[in-house]
Design a protein around this motif. Structure first.
Motif, PDB file in Angstrom:
ATOM      1  N   GLN A  67       0.828  -1.204   0.000  1.00 36.68           N
ATOM      2  CA  GLN A  67       0.000   0.000   0.000  1.00 36.68           C
ATOM      3  C   GLN A  67       0.870   1.265   0.000  1.00 36.68           C
ATOM      4  OE1 GLN A  67      -3.692   0.026  -0.001  1.00 36.68           O
ATOM      5  NE2 GLN A  67      -3.018  -1.954  -0.823  1.00 36.68           N
ATOM      6  N   ILE A  68       1.743   1.388  -1.019  1.00 32.60           N
ATOM      7  CA  ILE A  68       2.660   2.528  -1.102  1.00 32.60           C
ATOM      8  C   ILE A  68       2.510   3.229  -2.448  1.00 32.60           C
ATOM      9  CG2 ILE A  68       4.335   1.562   0.508  1.00 32.60           C
ATOM     10  CD1 ILE A  68       5.980   0.602  -1.859  1.00 32.60           C
ATOM     11  N   SER A  69       3.043   4.450  -2.554  1.00 33.42           N
ATOM     12  CA  SER A  69       2.958   5.262  -3.767  1.00 33.42           C
ATOM     13  C   SER A  69       4.184   5.044  -4.655  1.00 33.42           C
ATOM     14  CB  SER A  69       2.877   6.747  -3.397  1.00 33.42           C
ATOM     15  OG  SER A  69       4.105   7.173  -2.820  1.00 33.42           O
ATOM     16  N   ASP A  70       4.155   5.657  -5.849  1.00 34.20           N
ATOM     17  CA  ASP A  70       5.320   5.612  -6.736  1.00 34.20           C
ATOM     18  C   ASP A  70       6.551   6.185  -6.022  1.00 34.20           C
ATOM     19  OD1 ASP A  70       4.014   4.472  -8.846  1.00 34.20           O
ATOM     20  OD2 ASP A  70       4.198   6.184 -10.208  1.00 34.20           O
ATOM     21  N   PHE A  71       6.386   7.296  -5.336  1.00 32.43           N
ATOM     22  CA  PHE A  71       7.527   7.942  -4.696  1.00 32.43           C
ATOM     23  C   PHE A  71       8.108   7.074  -3.582  1.00 32.43           C
ATOM     24  CE2 PHE A  71       9.590  11.034  -1.844  1.00 32.43           C
ATOM     25  CZ  PHE A  71      10.475  11.605  -2.755  1.00 32.43           C
ATOM     26  N   GLU A  72       7.250   6.449  -2.790  1.00 25.81           N
ATOM     27  CA  GLU A  72       7.733   5.548  -1.741  1.00 25.81           C
ATOM     28  C   GLU A  72       8.450   4.347  -2.344  1.00 25.81           C
ATOM     29  OE1 GLU A  72       4.670   5.907   1.979  1.00 25.81           O
ATOM     30  OE2 GLU A  72       3.814   5.241   0.075  1.00 25.81           O
ATOM     31  N   MET A  73       7.922   3.859  -3.467  1.00 25.39           N
ATOM     32  CA  MET A  73       8.583   2.753  -4.157  1.00 25.39           C
ATOM     33  C   MET A  73       9.955   3.184  -4.666  1.00 25.39           C
ATOM     34  SD  MET A  73       8.131  -0.430  -5.022  1.00 25.39           S
ATOM     35  CE  MET A  73       9.347  -1.473  -5.836  1.00 25.39           C
ATOM     36  N   SER A  74      10.051   4.409  -5.163  1.00 21.82           N
ATOM     37  CA  SER A  74      11.328   4.893  -5.690  1.00 21.82           C
ATOM     38  C   SER A  74      12.388   4.977  -4.593  1.00 21.82           C
ATOM     39  CB  SER A  74      11.148   6.273  -6.346  1.00 21.82           C
ATOM     40  OG  SER A  74      11.009   7.301  -5.377  1.00 21.82           O
ATOM     41  N   LEU A  75      11.965   5.224  -3.345  1.00 22.70           N
ATOM     42  CA  LEU A  75      12.917   5.269  -2.240  1.00 22.70           C
ATOM     43  C   LEU A  75      13.519   3.887  -1.984  1.00 22.70           C
ATOM     44  CD1 LEU A  75      11.082   7.620   0.296  1.00 22.70           C
ATOM     45  CD2 LEU A  75      12.896   8.206  -1.339  1.00 22.70           C
ATOM     46  N   LEU A  76      12.724   2.845  -2.149  1.00 25.17           N
ATOM     47  CA  LEU A  76      13.256   1.487  -2.036  1.00 25.17           C
ATOM     48  C   LEU A  76      14.233   1.185  -3.165  1.00 25.17           C
ATOM     49  CD1 LEU A  76      10.075  -0.617  -1.111  1.00 25.17           C
ATOM     50  CD2 LEU A  76      11.957   0.032   0.404  1.00 25.17           C
ATOM     51  N   GLN A  77      13.912   1.660  -4.375  1.00 20.19           N
ATOM     52  CA  GLN A  77      14.765   1.405  -5.530  1.00 20.19           C
ATOM     53  C   GLN A  77      16.077   2.173  -5.454  1.00 20.19           C
ATOM     54  OE1 GLN A  77      11.512   2.555  -8.263  1.00 20.19           O
ATOM     55  NE2 GLN A  77      12.035   0.716  -9.414  1.00 20.19           N
ATOM     56  N   GLY A  78      16.029   3.376  -4.884  1.00 21.23           N
ATOM     57  CA  GLY A  78      17.210   4.225  -4.913  1.00 21.23           C
ATOM     58  C   GLY A  78      17.747   4.602  -3.550  1.00 21.23           C
ATOM     59  N   PHE A  79      17.051   5.473  -2.839  1.00 25.97           N
ATOM     60  CA  PHE A  79      17.600   6.100  -1.642  1.00 25.97           C
ATOM     61  C   PHE A  79      17.942   5.099  -0.547  1.00 25.97           C
ATOM     62  CE2 PHE A  79      17.237   8.275   2.464  1.00 25.97           C
ATOM     63  CZ  PHE A  79      18.149   9.293   2.276  1.00 25.97           C
ATOM     64  N   ALA A  80      17.047   4.128  -0.279  1.00 31.77           N
ATOM     65  CA  ALA A  80      17.294   3.163   0.799  1.00 31.77           C
ATOM     66  C   ALA A  80      18.596   2.415   0.562  1.00 31.77           C
ATOM     67  CB  ALA A  80      16.135   2.176   0.899  1.00 31.77           C
TER      68      ALA A  80
END
Length: 460
Positions: A67-80
């Motif tokens: 239950q997450i947004s595109d931006f939250e998903m992008s944090l998993l792909q990149g920032f995390a």
């Protein structure tokens, strides 16, 4: 371009003198063994990018189940991933300049493989975020040590090609992540959850992390069998203050080099993270279709591009002393028309075909960028300098690339169906900035080469 054509030009006699000088001073491993080392390091790098890139094909099911947004998903792909990958890269880079590099890589491969597998047991977004940070810690050990090992295994005139071949692991791994992920997604699509011993119930996308993570432990054991190569050049490890003083003296070159490389990487990571979802949303393809197609494009044409980039950087550096920087500067210009056109065309097949030249040209920096850094720095400063380069490239490229595209989609366009325009506009800006930094650093690059030669003469 006058700087390239006249004052930076290397005559044939000078090129021969530079080549003949290296083997007289240094003993290198046999070329057969050196290329065996490259092959093992490519395998490790391949697994690192499978672990890193697999999320791009799992956007849909992960968004649904977490239950997450595109931006939250992008944090998993990149920032995390990028935050600890870059922060830990600095102390690890310092260790690379003085400690056993093969052991450093072995520990790193084992740790990131374990963290990837643990992503498969995560029960919440925060838990998954923390495991992704752990993956970044492990992967921070690989590349600075690998660059240092390769620079001590190949003569300078062959170093760019060897590092370029090592860089193929990025695209083999990223491509296989999509191809393997596509097959796994198709195989697990019929199941709602799986029940595993000890672990309990897991979603199909969590199974992917077990499948791609656990084999990396065997790769770690293989890496441990490699021999540590003899270091060349400066015999004493300089104090850290001296390393940063040296880098400060060459700050214009290093800033232009790192930013040129980082802007190109930001474009590449951003596009790679969102192309699968773009094809699903805009053209109605399935995850299996785009995973297989785009995966093979990355694996084949990304690999060809990085090898060509390494080869061309060697050839251009024989003609012009700042030839590696020239190739970095040209990469953005060569990539731009194809990267912008791919998401805007209406025909789905044509969009995929345009990804071929875009991927090929964009990967030139993977061979040219690291080999330029090895050329610019004295031997026992290369680990920390490579770590700083990776810090900049990863924070900007991997940390911001996926999120920049997601930010434009979520907060500027405010429409997930308009993802195609984010993939066109953001890369166009980044590629232009990349080339601008590259050309701005051409003269400074020559001064830095002179500085390194003077330093090594004074510290032999």
């Amino acid at each position: 371009m006058a700087e390239v054509d006249v004052s930076a030009e290397v005559t044939e006699a000078e090129a021969e003198a530079r080549e003949s000088h290296a083997p007289a001073k240094f003993e290198y491993p046999s070329q057969i063994y050196a290329w065996y080392v490259v092959a093992v390091l490519v395998l490790a790098y391949t697994f690192s990018f499978i672990d890193r890139q697999i999320l791009s094909l799992l956007v849909g099911p992960m968004k649904r189940d977490l239950q997450i947004s595109d931006f939250e998903m992008s944090l998993l792909q990149g920032f995390a991933f990028a935050i600890f990958y870059t922060v830990m890269g600095l102390p690890i880079g310092r260790m690379v300049d003085s400690k056993h590099r093969v052991r450093i890589i072995t520990i790193g491969v084992a740790f990131w493989s374990l963290m990837t597998a643990l992503c498969g047991i995560s029960k919440s977004y925060i838990e998954l975020f923390l495991y992704r940070m752990g993956v970044g810690v492990g992967e921070a050990a690989l590349t600075p040590a690998a660059y240092s090992i390769l620079s001590d295994s190949f003569r300078p005139e062959k170093m760019g090609f060897a590092i370029g071949v090592y860089g193929t692991g990025v695209y083999i791994g990223a491509g296989l992540a999509l191809v393997i992920g596509a097959q796994v997604v198709d195989l697990t699509s019929s199941a709602t959850v799986y029940t595993l011993p000890v672990v309990g119930s897991v979603f199909p996308w969590q199974m992917v992390f077990f499948i791609v993570g656990l084999p990396g432990l065997l790769v770690a054991l293989w890496v441990l069998t490699l021999r540590e190569p003899k270091r060349h050049g400066v015999t004493q490890t300089p104090p850290l203050a001296d390393v940063f003083a040296y880098m400060k003296a060459n700050k214009v070159t290093l800033v232009c080099h790192n930013m040129c490389y980082a802007m190109s990487a930001m474009m590449a990571y951003g596009v790679a993270a969102w192309v699968p979802e773009f094809m699903i949303r805009t053209h109605g393809w399935t995850a299996g279709q785009i995973g297989t197609s785009y995966g093979w494009i990355i694996a084949i044409f990304g690999t060809l591009g990085v090898v060509c980039g390494g080869f061309l950087s060697d050839r251009l550096s024989r003609r012009w002393r700042n030839g590696r920087m020239l190739l970095l500067a040209l990469t953005g210009i060569l990539t731009l028309p194809f990267a912008v056109a791919a998401p805007l065309v209406e025909n789905a097949n044509l969009a995929v075909y345009l990804l071929i030249p875009s991927t090929f040209f964009a990967t030139f920096t993977t061979g040219a960028g690291p080999s330029a850094m090895q050329e610019l720095m004295p031997n026992k400063m290369r680990g920390i300098a490579s770590a700083v380069m990776i810090f900049v490239v990863s924070i900007i490229g991997l940390g911001l690339g996926p999120s920049a595209i997601a930010f434009m989609t979520d907060f500027i366009l405010q429409d997930e169906s308009q993802l195609r325009y984010s993939i066109a506009v953001v890369p166009a800006i980044l590629l232009l900035l990349s080339s601008a930094f590259g050309f701005a650093g051409m003269k400074a690059y020559l001064r830095s080469l002179d500085h390194r030669e003077q330093y090594e003469l004074a510290n032999q």
